[in-house]
Design an enzyme around this catalytic site. Sequence first.
Site, PDB file in Angstrom:
ATOM      1  N   GLY A 221     -29.701   5.249 -63.125  1.00  0.00           N
ATOM      2  CA  GLY A 221     -29.922   3.956 -62.606  1.00  0.00           C
ATOM      3  C   GLY A 221     -29.364   3.162 -63.467  1.00  0.00           C
ATOM      4  O   GLY A 221     -28.725   3.367 -64.392  1.00  0.00           O
ATOM      5  N   SER A 222     -29.851   1.663 -63.378  1.00  0.00           N
ATOM      6  CA  SER A 222     -29.181   0.862 -64.179  1.00  0.00           C
ATOM      7  C   SER A 222     -29.928   0.711 -65.557  1.00  0.00           C
ATOM      8  O   SER A 222     -31.041   1.056 -65.786  1.00  0.00           O
ATOM      9  CB  SER A 222     -29.613  -0.747 -63.376  1.00  0.00           C
ATOM     10  OG  SER A 222     -31.201  -0.900 -63.502  1.00  0.00           O
ATOM     11  N   GLY A 224     -31.003  -1.924 -66.945  1.00  0.00           N
ATOM     12  CA  GLY A 224     -32.146  -2.942 -66.849  1.00  0.00           C
ATOM     13  C   GLY A 224     -33.319  -1.933 -66.480  1.00  0.00           C
ATOM     14  O   GLY A 224     -34.412  -2.141 -67.327  1.00  0.00           O
ATOM     15  N   GLY A 226     -33.583   1.304 -66.740  1.00  0.00           N
ATOM     16  CA  GLY A 226     -34.100   2.109 -67.741  1.00  0.00           C
ATOM     17  C   GLY A 226     -34.647   1.651 -68.805  1.00  0.00           C
ATOM     18  O   GLY A 226     -35.634   2.328 -69.345  1.00  0.00           O
ATOM     19  N   GLU A 245     -29.434   7.968 -67.418  1.00  0.00           N
ATOM     20  CA  GLU A 245     -27.912   7.869 -67.358  1.00  0.00           C
ATOM     21  C   GLU A 245     -27.908   6.322 -66.752  1.00  0.00           C
ATOM     22  O   GLU A 245     -28.621   5.902 -65.856  1.00  0.00           O
ATOM     23  CB  GLU A 245     -27.183   8.800 -66.207  1.00  0.00           C
ATOM     24  CG  GLU A 245     -25.794   8.536 -66.238  1.00  0.00           C
ATOM     25  CD  GLU A 245     -25.390   8.989 -64.978  1.00  0.00           C
ATOM     26  OE1 GLU A 245     -24.625   8.297 -64.013  1.00  0.00           O
ATOM     27  OE2 GLU A 245     -25.521  10.203 -64.542  1.00  0.00           O
ATOM     28  N   CYS A 282     -20.539   6.451 -60.786  1.00  0.00           N
ATOM     29  CA  CYS A 282     -21.113   6.333 -62.252  1.00  0.00           C
ATOM     30  C   CYS A 282     -19.780   6.574 -63.083  1.00  0.00           C
ATOM     31  O   CYS A 282     -19.701   5.996 -64.341  1.00  0.00           O
ATOM     32  CB  CYS A 282     -22.180   7.044 -62.734  1.00  0.00           C
ATOM     33  SG  CYS A 282     -22.096   8.922 -62.363  1.00  0.00           S
TER      34      CYS A 282
END
Length: 504
Positions: A221-222, A224, A226, A245, A282
């Site tokens: 995910g993002s 932020g 993470g 990731e 991604c």
Amino acid sequence: MTITTTDPASGITTDTGIEETTDDQVARITAAAAAAFEHLRGTSRVWRAGLLRALADGLEADRTSLVATAAAETGLAATPRLDGELTRSAFQLRLFAEAIEEGGYLEAVIDHAGDTPMGPGPDIRRMLVPIGPVAVFGASNFPFAFSVAGGDTASALAAGNPVVAKAHSSHPLTSKASFDSLNGAGAAYGAPAGTIGIVYGQRAGARVVADPLIAAVGFTGSLGTGRILLDIIGERERPIPFYGELSSLNPLIVTSAALAARGAAIADGLFASFTGSAGQLCTKPGIAFLPRAATEILDAMVTRASAAAPQPLLNERIHQAFGEIRERLIEEGRAESLVAPHSGDDGFSMSPAVLAVDAADLTEAVTEEAFGPLLVIARYDDLDEVKAALKAIPHSLTATIHAEEHEWEALGPVLSELEDMVGRLVFNGYPTGVRVSWGQHHGGPWPATNTLHTSVGVTAIRRFLRPLAWQGAPETRLPEELRDDFTGIPRRVDGVLRLATLLK
């Protein structure tokens, strides 16, 4: 409180009837996972391989309904996109089944007792063992392959760990349907209750990460989000591994010789790569370095992007962020807009955008990842400009270079720079489309990921295992794979690698 779902193609929101998971329910789910772990850690590799194949069969049996549900929640095409992704999820499960039967992933080692230059040495035997219940956070852009039924779940189960999945807010019904399919197939096979669990809602996801019974977290995910999860882990009494990731720009370089030899083909491939799945991959190339004379490719990008119809983005947040990031790249990064995107009449759709900048003027302000169909073209005069410009690009999952055979030696300095920046280097190809295989590495230095491991391919299983050594242990207390008479897996015995001689 019930959870809603929104069709990004129409923008229509409906109630799913799914309740957010309460704190008490989270505690019961993680406790069930911990109980399941006590059973799973003692199962044979053959049994676990059978479980993974049963789960793959379950997904295949429910293919039609799963794909239809995902199409309604993501705006992604049912065929070939989502149908192919479900095939990938089933394939991942079966590939891990083969890997655990083969047994090399255990890294089994036997050092018999004997004399050493330091004196008598004890008997030491070592291999990898499961780590415990794993929390899995799926990605919005891969409702199957990187979600409840994805590679994190497959690799964690293959290692012998139960999974608690966090349903993604962009596709809660797909998450539930995937869970129901896996859980039903697992129960029919004989897996203990709690082998696979699921929670709904942001608060529930945070509670799972903080729960002391969870031993590791897999996240796609993002950057932020993470960081938020990393902060939660940092506040735990016992911090645990977090495999995230997070963000990737994925630079692509085209040389003058490649341009002259196959410019039209490169234009075709590059356009397909940055617009496929509405640019929500991604590994999408976010910046392409082109020779200043590459007017053929540049014109092709402009013509095709201008004519392209809007495609649905996954949710309103991504749709809004796409426009905001594009404006930042122009205002703060000094990028020139060659093609301005436009939204569709309904939902959260967006057409492609193309920006341009001189490589000599490239700064970090124009190298922010834009999740969606946006490409920045960096025009260069010589490869020294490219090498210097790479300093402004964040480390990524991939880098790609298109060149001709006679150029590789001269490209050595650029290739060395790229090797330090990414986890996968692509030659004369395109980074989108990540093969699931033994040799794959889907990772990269921060901020692409926060780990040295891969989330795709067989070695993804290594994340959810830990080494354990037995010193002077009686044979009855050793795992089967570490006993002297066992030859069913590759092992290093007294420093010598011995291949399997008996399939068990």
